[in-house]
Design a protein around this motif. Structure first.
Motif, PDB file in Angstrom:
ATOM      1  N   THR A  65       0.834  -1.204   0.000  1.00 22.67           N
ATOM      2  CA  THR A  65       0.000   0.000   0.000  1.00 22.67           C
ATOM      3  C   THR A  65       0.868   1.252   0.000  1.00 22.67           C
ATOM      4  OG1 THR A  65      -1.811  -1.137   1.112  1.00 22.67           O
ATOM      5  CG2 THR A  65      -1.786   1.274   1.274  1.00 22.67           C
ATOM      6  N   ASP A  69       0.666   3.937  -2.896  1.00 25.51           N
ATOM      7  CA  ASP A  69       0.321   5.326  -2.542  1.00 25.51           C
ATOM      8  C   ASP A  69       1.383   6.306  -3.055  1.00 25.51           C
ATOM      9  OD1 ASP A  69      -2.008   4.512  -1.283  1.00 25.51           O
ATOM     10  OD2 ASP A  69      -1.203   4.708   0.758  1.00 25.51           O
ATOM     11  N   GLU A  72       1.182   6.551  -6.872  1.00 23.86           N
ATOM     12  CA  GLU A  72      -0.035   7.269  -7.272  1.00 23.86           C
ATOM     13  C   GLU A  72       0.130   8.765  -7.000  1.00 23.86           C
ATOM     14  OE1 GLU A  72      -4.713   6.296  -7.043  1.00 23.86           O
ATOM     15  OE2 GLU A  72      -3.716   6.439  -5.089  1.00 23.86           O
ATOM     16  N   ARG A  73       0.695   9.112  -5.846  1.00 30.81           N
ATOM     17  CA  ARG A  73       0.927  10.518  -5.498  1.00 30.81           C
ATOM     18  C   ARG A  73       1.834  11.197  -6.524  1.00 30.81           C
ATOM     19  NH1 ARG A  73       1.328   9.259  -0.410  1.00 30.81           N
ATOM     20  NH2 ARG A  73       3.573   8.999  -0.447  1.00 30.81           N
TER      21      ARG A  73
END
Length: 144
Positions: A65, A69, A72-73
């Motif tokens: 995760t 994350d 994606e950020r």
């Protein structure tokens, strides 16, 4: 053993280039490995789920995760719903991440392809057989 040492040297150099790419682009080296895993899954037409990514990288769900994350950020991947199973999330590498990767790794890849141009089709097939068998021999080590 000479071939094993050469293969290790090539692996180390690829790893150094990945680390350099990560540092230049504000990423962790694991992020680069994650992008490679996702691109490989897309090339193999495999559903790129967080579970697949975690398994391939040897990460637990919290670590997976965190990687997802971060990527994606940074705008390198997107979470998308699976059209066949709306409960499942798939990971897609964004075009800008592919472009960024080609800008950095393209010359390296072209250099390797240039080396292969000097090999006959039979020699390339021998190299393919060796690398496939070496990968098979090494990959199970991750499971232990």
């Amino acid at each position: 053993m000479d071939l094993v040492h050469l293969l290790r040297a090539v692996s180390v150099e690829f790893g150094l280039r990945q680390t350099e790419f990560a540092a230049r682009n504000g990423m962790h080296p694991t992020d680069v490995r994650a992008l490679i895993c996702l691109l490989d899954a897309a090339r193999a037409d495999e559903p790129a789920t967080p579970g697949l990514l975690g398994t391939r990288l040897g990460l637990n769900s919290a670590g997976t995760t965190a990687v997802v994350d971060r990527l994606e950020r940074l705008g390198h991947i997107a979470r998308v719903r699976d059209e066949e199973d709306r409960r499942r999330v798939l990971l897609r590498v964004e075009p800008q991440a592919v472009r960024l990767g080609w800008e950095f790794f393209g010359p390296l890849i072209e250099g390797v392809l240039g080396v292969l141009d000097g090999f006959t089709p039979t020699e390339r097939e021998t190299v393919r057989r060796f690398l496939t068998a070496a990968h098979t021999a090494v990959a199970p080590q991750r499971q232990r």
